[in-house]
Design an enzyme around this catalytic site. Structure first.
Site, PDB file in Angstrom:
ATOM      1  N   LYS A  11       7.753  63.993-121.000  1.00 34.08           N
ATOM      2  CA  LYS A  11       7.310  65.164-121.758  1.00 34.08           C
ATOM      3  C   LYS A  11       8.173  65.377-123.016  1.00 34.08           C
ATOM      4  O   LYS A  11       9.247  64.765-123.157  1.00 34.08           O
ATOM      5  CB  LYS A  11       7.336  66.393-120.840  1.00 34.08           C
ATOM      6  CG  LYS A  11       6.330  66.297-119.674  1.00 34.08           C
ATOM      7  CD  LYS A  11       6.310  67.572-118.830  1.00 34.08           C
ATOM      8  CE  LYS A  11       5.294  67.498-117.703  1.00 34.08           C
ATOM      9  NZ  LYS A  11       5.234  68.759-116.898  1.00 34.08           N
ATOM     10  N   TYR A  51      -4.833  68.816-118.624  1.00 35.60           N
ATOM     11  CA  TYR A  51      -4.385  69.801-117.629  1.00 35.60           C
ATOM     12  C   TYR A  51      -5.498  70.795-117.287  1.00 35.60           C
ATOM     13  O   TYR A  51      -5.208  71.918-116.857  1.00 35.60           O
ATOM     14  CB  TYR A  51      -3.139  70.534-118.130  1.00 35.60           C
ATOM     15  CG  TYR A  51      -1.833  69.793-117.872  1.00 35.60           C
ATOM     16  CD1 TYR A  51      -1.414  69.493-116.577  1.00 35.60           C
ATOM     17  CD2 TYR A  51      -0.989  69.421-118.917  1.00 35.60           C
ATOM     18  CE1 TYR A  51      -0.208  68.835-116.336  1.00 35.60           C
ATOM     19  CE2 TYR A  51       0.218  68.761-118.680  1.00 35.60           C
ATOM     20  CZ  TYR A  51       0.595  68.477-117.375  1.00 35.60           C
ATOM     21  OH  TYR A  51       1.790  67.831-117.132  1.00 35.60           O
ATOM     22  N   ARG A 104      14.018  65.356-112.450  1.00 36.98           N
ATOM     23  CA  ARG A 104      13.985  66.774-112.829  1.00 36.98           C
ATOM     24  C   ARG A 104      15.303  67.475-112.515  1.00 36.98           C
ATOM     25  O   ARG A 104      15.764  68.322-113.295  1.00 36.98           O
ATOM     26  CB  ARG A 104      12.789  67.455-112.166  1.00 36.98           C
ATOM     27  CG  ARG A 104      11.475  67.111-112.894  1.00 36.98           C
ATOM     28  CD  ARG A 104      10.272  67.532-112.095  1.00 36.98           C
ATOM     29  NE  ARG A 104       9.030  67.526-112.882  1.00 36.98           N
ATOM     30  CZ  ARG A 104       7.833  67.605-112.338  1.00 36.98           C
ATOM     31  NH1 ARG A 104       7.690  67.693-111.019  1.00 36.98           N
ATOM     32  NH2 ARG A 104       6.753  67.589-113.103  1.00 36.98           N
ATOM     33  N   ASN A 114       9.996  70.514-117.834  1.00 46.47           N
ATOM     34  CA  ASN A 114      10.506  69.788-116.664  1.00 46.47           C
ATOM     35  C   ASN A 114      10.435  68.270-116.789  1.00 46.47           C
ATOM     36  O   ASN A 114      10.303  67.560-115.795  1.00 46.47           O
ATOM     37  CB  ASN A 114       9.851  70.310-115.386  1.00 46.47           C
ATOM     38  CG  ASN A 114       8.349  70.134-115.388  1.00 46.47           C
ATOM     39  OD1 ASN A 114       7.786  69.568-116.326  1.00 46.47           O
ATOM     40  ND2 ASN A 114       7.708  70.594-114.329  1.00 46.47           N
ATOM     41  N   HIS A 117       5.778  64.209-116.099  1.00 46.36           N
ATOM     42  CA  HIS A 117       4.552  64.435-115.325  1.00 46.36           C
ATOM     43  C   HIS A 117       4.291  63.207-114.471  1.00 46.36           C
ATOM     44  O   HIS A 117       4.528  62.082-114.914  1.00 46.36           O
ATOM     45  CB  HIS A 117       3.341  64.636-116.250  1.00 46.36           C
ATOM     46  CG  HIS A 117       2.029  64.474-115.515  1.00 46.36           C
ATOM     47  ND1 HIS A 117       1.437  65.489-114.820  1.00 46.36           N
ATOM     48  CD2 HIS A 117       1.250  63.375-115.318  1.00 46.36           C
ATOM     49  CE1 HIS A 117       0.329  65.027-114.236  1.00 46.36           C
ATOM     50  NE2 HIS A 117       0.197  63.746-114.537  1.00 46.36           N
ATOM     51  N   GLU A 128      -6.412  59.993-114.249  1.00 46.47           N
ATOM     52  CA  GLU A 128      -5.426  60.193-115.319  1.00 46.47           C
ATOM     53  C   GLU A 128      -5.130  58.898-116.068  1.00 46.47           C
ATOM     54  O   GLU A 128      -4.945  58.917-117.288  1.00 46.47           O
ATOM     55  CB  GLU A 128      -4.150  60.787-114.735  1.00 46.47           C
ATOM     56  CG  GLU A 128      -4.359  62.229-114.267  1.00 46.47           C
ATOM     57  CD  GLU A 128      -3.108  62.892-113.718  1.00 46.47           C
ATOM     58  OE1 GLU A 128      -3.186  64.074-113.362  1.00 46.47           O
ATOM     59  OE2 GLU A 128      -2.046  62.232-113.650  1.00 46.47           O
TER      60      GLU A 128
END
Ligand code: RTP
Ligand code: MG
Length: 143
Positions: A11, A51, A104, A114, A117, A128
């Protein structure tokens, strides 16, 4: 155990911290192989679509704003039991709850930012992976 594929996203917070390589090392040490990868800066439309399952949740707008705040690194990981193995390495959604030594626990600042993903089940993993990569963009290992 079955060889599976799962989708990973590093991320914007983790890309900004310059720890793509550190996270890739953890995948490799766990026996997960990177079979596709792309750096990209998601559009709002892409992040909302990715999402969409969380559309009605109170954190949806913040999640989308965060996911488009900078570039992300998207990859397909392949290996035995890859979906669950990847979730184990990531640690719990809230870094305060994440086990020591997980990505994390070590690198995430908050439940909102965080670091990573990961797909949560084999079926969602397939969806995905297909969201980001066509069949000709995935390179299975032959050796
Ligand atoms: P991800 O989908 O990003 O791998 O995370 P996850 O499965 O561990 O968690 P999920 O329930 O799918 O939530 C997606 C992302 O939304 C943010 N979130 N915030 N404030 C909150 O209560 C809350 N709950 C979830 C997190 O950033 C989470 O990664
Ligand atoms: Mg999730």
């Amino acid at each position: 155990m079955a060889v599976e594929r799962t989708l990973s996203i590093i991320k914007p917070d983790a890309v900004a911290k310059n720890i793509i390589g550190e996270i890739y090392s953890r995948f490799e040490r766990a026996g997960l192989k990177i079979v596709a990868a792309r750096m990209m800066h998601l559009s709002r439309e892409q992040a909302e679509a990715f999402y969409a399952v969380h559309k009605a949740r109170p954190f949806f707008k913040d999640l989308v704003d965060f996911m488009i705040s900078g570039p992300v690194m998207v990859q397909v990981l392949e290996g035995e039991n890859a979906v669950a193995k990847h979730r184990d390495i990531m640690g719990a959604t809230d870094p305060k709850q994440a086990e020591a030594g997980t990505i994390r626990a070590d690198f995430a600042d908050s439940i909102d930012e965080n670091a990573v993903h990961g797909s949560d089940a084999v079926e969602t993993a397939q969806q995905e992976v297909n969201f980001f990569f066509g069949p000709d963009e995935i390179c299975p290992r032959t050796r």
